[in-house]
Design a protein around this motif. Sequence first.
Motif, PDB file in Angstrom:
ATOM      1  N   GLU A   1      -2.898  -1.872  10.965  1.00 40.92           N
ATOM      2  CA  GLU A   1      -3.233  -0.733  10.159  1.00 40.92           C
ATOM      3  C   GLU A   1      -4.743  -0.440   9.975  1.00 40.92           C
ATOM      4  OE1 GLU A   1      -0.885  -0.842   6.828  1.00 40.92           O
ATOM      5  OE2 GLU A   1       1.165  -0.859   7.935  1.00 40.92           O
ATOM      6  N   PHE A   2      -5.357   0.537   9.782  1.00 36.14           N
ATOM      7  CA  PHE A   2      -6.729   0.785   9.395  1.00 36.14           C
ATOM      8  C   PHE A   2      -6.672   1.564   8.226  1.00 36.14           C
ATOM      9  CE2 PHE A   2      -7.394  -0.247  13.902  1.00 36.14           C
ATOM     10  CZ  PHE A   2      -8.745  -0.838  13.897  1.00 36.14           C
ATOM     11  N   GLY A   3      -7.589   1.178   7.352  1.00 35.70           N
ATOM     12  CA  GLY A   3      -7.882   2.061   6.081  1.00 35.70           C
ATOM     13  C   GLY A   3      -8.280   3.337   6.401  1.00 35.70           C
ATOM     14  N   SER A   4      -8.229   4.382   5.594  1.00 38.01           N
ATOM     15  CA  SER A   4      -8.587   5.864   5.554  1.00 38.01           C
ATOM     16  C   SER A   4      -9.902   5.937   5.689  1.00 38.01           C
ATOM     17  CB  SER A   4      -7.941   6.698   4.338  1.00 38.01           C
ATOM     18  OG  SER A   4      -6.356   6.455   4.437  1.00 38.01           O
ATOM     19  N   TRP A   5     -10.720   5.463   4.804  1.00 37.60           N
ATOM     20  CA  TRP A   5     -12.267   5.690   4.534  1.00 37.60           C
ATOM     21  C   TRP A   5     -12.971   4.581   4.647  1.00 37.60           C
ATOM     22  CZ3 TRP A   5     -12.977  10.690   5.336  1.00 37.60           C
ATOM     23  CH2 TRP A   5     -11.854  11.495   5.039  1.00 37.60           C
ATOM     24  N   SER A   6     -12.347   3.303   4.731  1.00 39.45           N
ATOM     25  CA  SER A   6     -13.284   2.146   4.716  1.00 39.45           C
ATOM     26  C   SER A   6     -12.928   1.210   5.830  1.00 39.45           C
ATOM     27  CB  SER A   6     -13.223   1.382   3.506  1.00 39.45           C
ATOM     28  OG  SER A   6     -11.848   0.941   3.246  1.00 39.45           O
ATOM     29  N   GLU A   7     -13.866   0.274   6.106  1.00 48.88           N
ATOM     30  CA  GLU A   7     -13.503  -0.940   7.315  1.00 48.88           C
ATOM     31  C   GLU A   7     -12.518  -1.900   6.552  1.00 48.88           C
ATOM     32  OE1 GLU A   7     -17.241  -1.924   8.939  1.00 48.88           O
ATOM     33  OE2 GLU A   7     -16.975  -0.158  10.471  1.00 48.88           O
ATOM     34  N   CYS A   8     -11.318  -1.537   6.209  1.00 49.71           N
ATOM     35  CA  CYS A   8     -10.185  -2.177   6.069  1.00 49.71           C
ATOM     36  C   CYS A   8      -8.826  -2.202   6.573  1.00 49.71           C
ATOM     37  CB  CYS A   8     -10.041  -2.309   4.195  1.00 49.71           C
ATOM     38  SG  CYS A   8      -9.570  -0.747   3.553  1.00 49.71           S
ATOM     39  N   GLY A   9      -7.943  -2.871   6.254  1.00 49.39           N
ATOM     40  CA  GLY A   9      -6.813  -2.623   7.016  1.00 49.39           C
ATOM     41  C   GLY A   9      -5.745  -3.722   6.681  1.00 49.39           C
ATOM     42  N   ALA A  10      -4.368  -3.979   7.405  1.00 45.55           N
ATOM     43  CA  ALA A  10      -3.582  -4.858   7.380  1.00 45.55           C
ATOM     44  C   ALA A  10      -2.893  -4.868   8.422  1.00 45.55           C
ATOM     45  CB  ALA A  10      -2.583  -4.051   6.369  1.00 45.55           C
ATOM     46  N   ILE A  11      -2.160  -6.079   8.434  1.00 44.17           N
ATOM     47  CA  ILE A  11      -1.191  -6.417   9.893  1.00 44.17           C
ATOM     48  C   ILE A  11      -0.006  -6.678   9.197  1.00 44.17           C
ATOM     49  CG2 ILE A  11      -0.795  -8.310  11.340  1.00 44.17           C
ATOM     50  CD1 ILE A  11      -3.961  -8.810  11.528  1.00 44.17           C
ATOM     51  N   VAL A  12       1.015  -6.183   9.874  1.00 51.29           N
ATOM     52  CA  VAL A  12       2.532  -6.410   9.241  1.00 51.29           C
ATOM     53  C   VAL A  12       3.187  -7.332  10.560  1.00 51.29           C
ATOM     54  CG1 VAL A  12       4.713  -5.310   8.393  1.00 51.29           C
ATOM     55  CG2 VAL A  12       2.536  -4.474   7.827  1.00 51.29           C
ATOM     56  N   LEU A  13       3.496  -8.493  10.147  1.00 49.17           N
ATOM     57  CA  LEU A  13       4.401  -9.359  10.929  1.00 49.17           C
ATOM     58  C   LEU A  13       5.852  -9.817  10.265  1.00 49.17           C
ATOM     59  CD1 LEU A  13       1.916 -11.870  12.135  1.00 49.17           C
ATOM     60  CD2 LEU A  13       3.316 -10.386  13.768  1.00 49.17           C
ATOM     61  N   ALA A  14       6.874  -9.186  11.075  1.00 48.13           N
ATOM     62  CA  ALA A  14       8.196  -9.284  10.309  1.00 48.13           C
ATOM     63  C   ALA A  14       8.091  -8.827   8.640  1.00 48.13           C
ATOM     64  CB  ALA A  14       8.600 -10.837  10.450  1.00 48.13           C
ATOM     65  N   ASP A  15       8.242  -9.515   8.011  1.00 56.33           N
ATOM     66  CA  ASP A  15       8.331  -9.320   6.429  1.00 56.33           C
ATOM     67  C   ASP A  15       7.142  -9.816   5.812  1.00 56.33           C
ATOM     68  OD1 ASP A  15       8.571 -12.108   6.824  1.00 56.33           O
ATOM     69  OD2 ASP A  15      10.065 -12.059   4.917  1.00 56.33           O
ATOM     70  N   ARG A  16       6.162 -10.187   6.562  1.00 52.16           N
ATOM     71  CA  ARG A  16       4.748 -10.620   5.971  1.00 52.16           C
ATOM     72  C   ARG A  16       3.516  -9.531   6.141  1.00 52.16           C
ATOM     73  NH1 ARG A  16       2.663 -15.547   8.803  1.00 52.16           N
ATOM     74  NH2 ARG A  16       3.516 -14.186  10.572  1.00 52.16           N
ATOM     75  N   ARG A  17       2.996  -8.915   5.022  1.00 54.81           N
ATOM     76  CA  ARG A  17       1.790  -8.042   5.397  1.00 54.81           C
ATOM     77  C   ARG A  17       0.537  -8.916   4.853  1.00 54.81           C
ATOM     78  NH1 ARG A  17       1.204  -2.535   5.113  1.00 54.81           N
ATOM     79  NH2 ARG A  17      -0.697  -2.062   4.234  1.00 54.81           N
ATOM     80  N   LEU A  18      -0.554  -8.867   5.956  1.00 55.24           N
ATOM     81  CA  LEU A  18      -1.512  -9.732   5.597  1.00 55.24           C
ATOM     82  C   LEU A  18      -2.644  -8.682   5.399  1.00 55.24           C
ATOM     83  CD1 LEU A  18      -1.220 -11.916   8.561  1.00 55.24           C
ATOM     84  CD2 LEU A  18      -0.588 -12.328   6.315  1.00 55.24           C
ATOM     85  N   ALA A  19      -3.327  -8.790   4.432  1.00 56.32           N
ATOM     86  CA  ALA A  19      -4.452  -7.698   3.980  1.00 56.32           C
ATOM     87  C   ALA A  19      -5.691  -8.032   5.033  1.00 56.32           C
ATOM     88  CB  ALA A  19      -4.935  -7.609   2.587  1.00 56.32           C
ATOM     89  N   ILE A  20      -6.617  -6.988   5.532  1.00 55.21           N
ATOM     90  CA  ILE A  20      -7.878  -7.208   6.177  1.00 55.21           C
ATOM     91  C   ILE A  20      -8.875  -6.446   5.119  1.00 55.21           C
ATOM     92  CG2 ILE A  20      -9.371  -6.741   8.040  1.00 55.21           C
ATOM     93  CD1 ILE A  20      -6.756  -6.885   9.597  1.00 55.21           C
ATOM     94  N   VAL A  21      -9.720  -7.524   4.715  1.00 59.50           N
ATOM     95  CA  VAL A  21     -10.837  -6.876   3.782  1.00 59.50           C
ATOM     96  C   VAL A  21     -12.360  -7.159   4.272  1.00 59.50           C
ATOM     97  CG1 VAL A  21     -10.022  -6.730   1.002  1.00 59.50           C
ATOM     98  CG2 VAL A  21      -9.888  -9.142   2.450  1.00 59.50           C
ATOM     99  N   ARG A  22     -12.992  -6.201   3.826  1.00 60.32           N
ATOM    100  CA  ARG A  22     -14.418  -6.188   4.335  1.00 60.32           C
ATOM    101  C   ARG A  22     -15.252  -6.813   3.158  1.00 60.32           C
ATOM    102  NH1 ARG A  22     -18.325  -1.661   6.921  1.00 60.32           N
ATOM    103  NH2 ARG A  22     -20.317  -2.791   5.839  1.00 60.32           N
ATOM    104  N   GLU A  23     -16.024  -7.565   3.439  1.00 58.84           N
ATOM    105  CA  GLU A  23     -17.069  -8.306   2.511  1.00 58.84           C
ATOM    106  C   GLU A  23     -18.451  -8.075   3.003  1.00 58.84           C
ATOM    107  OE1 GLU A  23     -18.682 -12.811   1.091  1.00 58.84           O
ATOM    108  OE2 GLU A  23     -16.834 -12.293   2.387  1.00 58.84           O
ATOM    109  N   GLY A  24     -19.393  -7.418   2.201  1.00 61.11           N
ATOM    110  CA  GLY A  24     -20.685  -7.140   2.766  1.00 61.11           C
ATOM    111  C   GLY A  24     -20.920  -5.610   3.142  1.00 61.11           C
ATOM    112  N   PHE A  25     -22.304  -5.587   3.225  1.00 61.49           N
ATOM    113  CA  PHE A  25     -22.699  -3.962   3.701  1.00 61.49           C
ATOM    114  C   PHE A  25     -23.349  -4.186   5.237  1.00 61.49           C
ATOM    115  CE2 PHE A  25     -25.687  -0.642   3.911  1.00 61.49           C
ATOM    116  CZ  PHE A  25     -24.776   0.471   3.814  1.00 61.49           C
ATOM    117  N   TRP A  26     -24.692  -4.668   5.301  1.00 66.17           N
ATOM    118  CA  TRP A  26     -25.408  -4.857   6.347  1.00 66.17           C
ATOM    119  C   TRP A  26     -24.584  -5.474   7.768  1.00 66.17           C
ATOM    120  CZ3 TRP A  26     -28.521  -1.738   8.543  1.00 66.17           C
ATOM    121  CH2 TRP A  26     -29.294  -2.024   9.730  1.00 66.17           C
TER     122      TRP A  26
END
Length: 163
Positions: free
Chosen positions: A35-60
């Motif tokens: 999954e991709f976030g709506s307005w920012s470069e973040c998202g998630a991965i769902v594997l079976a019953d596990r949800r893993l977050a993808i978070v962005r750190e930093g700007f440039w």
Amino acid sequence: MRIGILAHVWRASPVGWLGRTYRVEQDGEAVGTVEFGSWSECGAIVLADRRLAIVREGFWNPKFHLERDRKRMATASSVGVFRRSFQLVQGDEQYILGPSSAWSRTYALTRNGGLLGQISAAGVFSRAALIELAPELAPELRLFAFWIVALAWRRGAAAAAAT
């Protein structure tokens, strides 16, 4: 280049016309979703019953972290500000995820110079992708690598639309 014998081939297909979610399958069986976030470069991965977050750190020159329960599992960062390659780190392992050529949408994943597979568009005008990576890699790392490649494709499409 086809890696098929060395790798499980997963197919990532977008859900819906403008969807930010990809369904990933192997031989018609669900592997997970990306999954991709709506307005920012973040998202998630769902594997079976596990949800893993993808978070962005930093700007440039941001880093992207794959996290489960706020514990970092893997990190991806650009090799250079104006380069399309990424370095992925999972534990003590380091990988390079970079384009196969200057004009290709295919990205190759390597470790210590050895090819571990590739992620490519399923067709010229397709938003679907083929994920052909070595089965020795953890499923969450394979899906994280796909998320990074899809992010690069989305950035490229946005840049092309802006010109």
